[in-house]
Every structure is written in structure tokens, then in C-alpha cells.
Scaffold this active site. Sequence first.
Site, PDB file in Angstrom:
ATOM      1  N   GLU A 145       0.839  -1.079   0.018  1.00  0.00           N
ATOM      2  CA  GLU A 145      -0.085  -0.001  -0.148  1.00  0.00           C
ATOM      3  C   GLU A 145       1.113   1.299  -0.095  1.00  0.00           C
ATOM      4  O   GLU A 145       0.296   2.234  -0.375  1.00  0.00           O
ATOM      5  CB  GLU A 145      -0.969  -0.041   1.196  1.00  0.00           C
ATOM      6  CG  GLU A 145      -2.138  -1.117   1.214  1.00  0.00           C
ATOM      7  CD  GLU A 145      -2.955  -0.395  -0.211  1.00  0.00           C
ATOM      8  OE1 GLU A 145      -3.179   0.651  -0.576  1.00  0.00           O
ATOM      9  OE2 GLU A 145      -3.580  -1.549  -0.860  1.00  0.00           O
TER      10      GLU A 145
ATOM     11  N   CYS B 176     -13.118   3.024 -14.353  1.00  0.00           N
ATOM     12  CA  CYS B 176     -13.464   4.289 -14.423  1.00  0.00           C
ATOM     13  C   CYS B 176     -12.141   5.282 -14.429  1.00  0.00           C
ATOM     14  O   CYS B 176     -11.811   5.977 -13.511  1.00  0.00           O
ATOM     15  CB  CYS B 176     -14.024   4.535 -12.816  1.00  0.00           C
ATOM     16  SG  CYS B 176     -14.871   6.179 -12.975  1.00  0.00           S
TER      17      CYS B 176
ATOM     18  N   CYS C 190     -24.999   5.584 -11.831  1.00  0.00           N
ATOM     19  CA  CYS C 190     -23.794   6.553 -11.682  1.00  0.00           C
ATOM     20  C   CYS C 190     -24.513   7.772 -12.178  1.00  0.00           C
ATOM     21  O   CYS C 190     -25.081   7.956 -13.521  1.00  0.00           O
ATOM     22  CB  CYS C 190     -22.724   6.146 -12.927  1.00  0.00           C
ATOM     23  SG  CYS C 190     -21.599   7.208 -12.855  1.00  0.00           S
TER      24      CYS C 190
HETATM   25 FE1  SF4 Z   1     -17.153   5.634 -13.723  1.00  0.00          FE
HETATM   26 FE2  SF4 Z   1     -19.773   6.066 -13.725  1.00  0.00          FE
HETATM   27 FE3  SF4 Z   1     -18.502   5.482 -16.125  1.00  0.00          FE
HETATM   28 FE4  SF4 Z   1     -18.921   3.539 -13.905  1.00  0.00          FE
HETATM   29  S1  SF4 Z   1     -20.442   4.415 -15.150  1.00  0.00           S
HETATM   30  S2  SF4 Z   1     -17.046   3.926 -15.334  1.00  0.00           S
HETATM   31  S3  SF4 Z   1     -18.497   5.121 -12.072  1.00  0.00           S
HETATM   32  S4  SF4 Z   1     -18.067   7.436 -14.888  1.00  0.00           S
END
Ligand code: SF4
Length: 358
Positions: free
Chosen positions: A38, A194, A210
Site C-alpha cells: 500500500e 473508471c 452513476c
Molecule cells: Fe465511472 Fe460512472 Fe462510468 Fe462507472 S459509469 S466508469 S462509475 S463514470
Amino acid sequence: MATDDDFARRVLAWWDRHGRKDLPWQHPRTPYRVWVSEVMLQQTRAGTVVAYFERFMAAFPTVHDLANADLDHVLHLWSGLGYYARARNLHEAARRLAERPATDPFPRDVAGWMELPGIGRSTAGAVVAQAFGERASILDANVRRVLARHHKVAGASSSSHAQRTLWCWAEQHTPVQRVADYTQAIMDLGATVCRSTKPMCDACPVQDTCAAHATGEEAQFPHRSPRKSARRLERRRFFVITAGDLVLLEKRPANGVWGGLWSPPERREDEPLDECLPRLGVELATVAETTHAAPFRHGFSHYDLDVLPVYVHLTRLPAEVRDGVSLRWARRDDALGLSAVAVKLITPPQRSLLETNP
Ligand code: SF4
């Protein structure tokens, strides 16, 4: 439509199919190995960390081995990974942990880990969750990005308001079951799906809840910090002084850039050569050749450094080295902590890059 309540379940289901399960610190997932990984993963990608982690574990298989190690050896194995304060803090923390009961040297809670140097709340949470399976949350850069987008958290991630909001979401989503896997899963999601640019929303397990994706605003989150002032540029001269196959190195001050590492001596650009060299113990009569190599630029987080290399070859070693402990003559492959710039400087230059100076 999935609800936000099963955020962790969806992330875990995605990780079961697509997550990274072959990282060396996952096998075995001990407190010591998780902690070292980490710290290495702060500011560094997993792909880069793997080789460093394996070398580090081969040299220091236990926290007691690390505590008893010479700091130079630790910095040597960290050479090239950058942000060297992490290595110094790791070493100091190992010494403190080694003073605890040998059978149980590691804290089991976030507060206990945060008392050690170089460990913030997110790193402490990552260690506690992965090493002990205790419910603890993390908020590293990858997780911040996922949560800022998923919940459209306003404000730059570094602002205290946004931090509070993001921590609330991080805690809310952290499951009671499989917390170690979830911790790896949410980090993997941020690192591989993401992503900061071109997020792969079609492959994302939390796409239907999202908020940023719903309005096509993925690129607007997380909000950026207000523009900082223009990067400054510094120029510094480095003397690569050689005699035979030995090179003169200077230990850098513990605080500051490349703290505690060995480096060719750095001096101000306007300091006359015939004053600098004697201060480094060089007798001017032994200078066989002085050459200035092409400058190169090295980027730090807040500024750029133009490195001006000066190569000085001596006919023989000085009878004594001035400044005592901070200077030493070393072979290029000695096990010393060197920054990537120092390694580049002491690697014999191609003659074509040199411009001979009087
Ligand atoms: Fe990121 Fe939202 Fe796209 Fe998922 S849907 S990759 S959380 S922006």
C-alpha cells in the site's frame, strides 16, 4: 434497475469475474506485505510496483528484517520508484513496529496504523481491511474518482467539503462481508474501468446508478483544483567526478528533494568551477578532462528541473575527501540509494552528447 444499496455487491460481482487476483501482495495477504504494497502504491501504478515489491520482499521478508536493515539498502531497493520519503517513513515505521511484541507487532485498527509515519487514513483503512478483514474504508485517488462520478460530488477532491462527502460515501458503500476483496475491487474498478480519461462506462458494474454517466458528465468529475500558478523552472549543475571506475557521490539532506539518497554533488550554476572542485576535495592539478553534457529536464510534481551535467575525470583519487561522511567514492553498481536522475548521470555518457569545455 439496481439500487445504490447494492453498490458493493455489484462491484464484488464484477471483481469476481474481471478483477486482479494475481498481485503478489495478495498471496499471502499478510499485514506486513499488504502494508508495504500500500505504501508503494501511493502515487505509483500496480504494474510498476510489482517488481519493486518482489525485490523488497526477497531482501526484507519480515518487518524485523526491514527494521534491522541499513537505510541505504532500503533506499537502494526503492531507487527509481520515486517519492523517497515513503521509503524513509516505511523504514522508521518498521523500527517502531519491531519494538512491539514480536508475536503481534501490527495494529489491528485504523487509528493504530495512523500513528505510524507515512500512513494516512486511506492507507490505514486499506491495510486493516485487507490484512485483517475488518470493516474499514479507503479513499485513494482511484476510489475518489469512482465516487465523485457516481455521486456527482461537487468541489475539487482536495477540498475539505468534498473530502467529507467522499468519505461518507466510501464508508456507506463498504460492506461488512468480504471487505478485503471489496477494497481491492473498488481500487481495480477505478484503475481499469473508471479511468481518469475515457472511462469504460459500458463495462462498469455501477453504470445504472452513476449520476455522472446519466447526464454524460463523466469528464467533469471529479472537479479539478483551481489552477495553480505556472510551474517554475529551476536549473542546477551536477558534478559527475570520476577517477578510474569510481565516482564521487554526496548524500543529500534528509529533508528535501531526493532526501537521504546519494547523488553526484549538486552546486549552483554560477559557482566558479575552480572554487567548487576544491571544496569537493578535488585537486585541480589532477583534473584530466572537464566536459559539459547536454542538459536534460526532469519533472517534479510542482516544478521542472533542468539538470546541467558536468563530467570531471581525475587522473587519480584525492588523498582525502573533504566534508567527511556526506561524500564517498563508490562504484556505479554499489548498493546505494540513487534517484533515477543520479543513475542517469553516472551512467557513462555517449561521447556525442558531450561538448568539451576548456
Ligand atoms: Fe465511472 Fe460512472 Fe462510468 Fe462507472 S459509469 S466508469 S462509475 S463514470
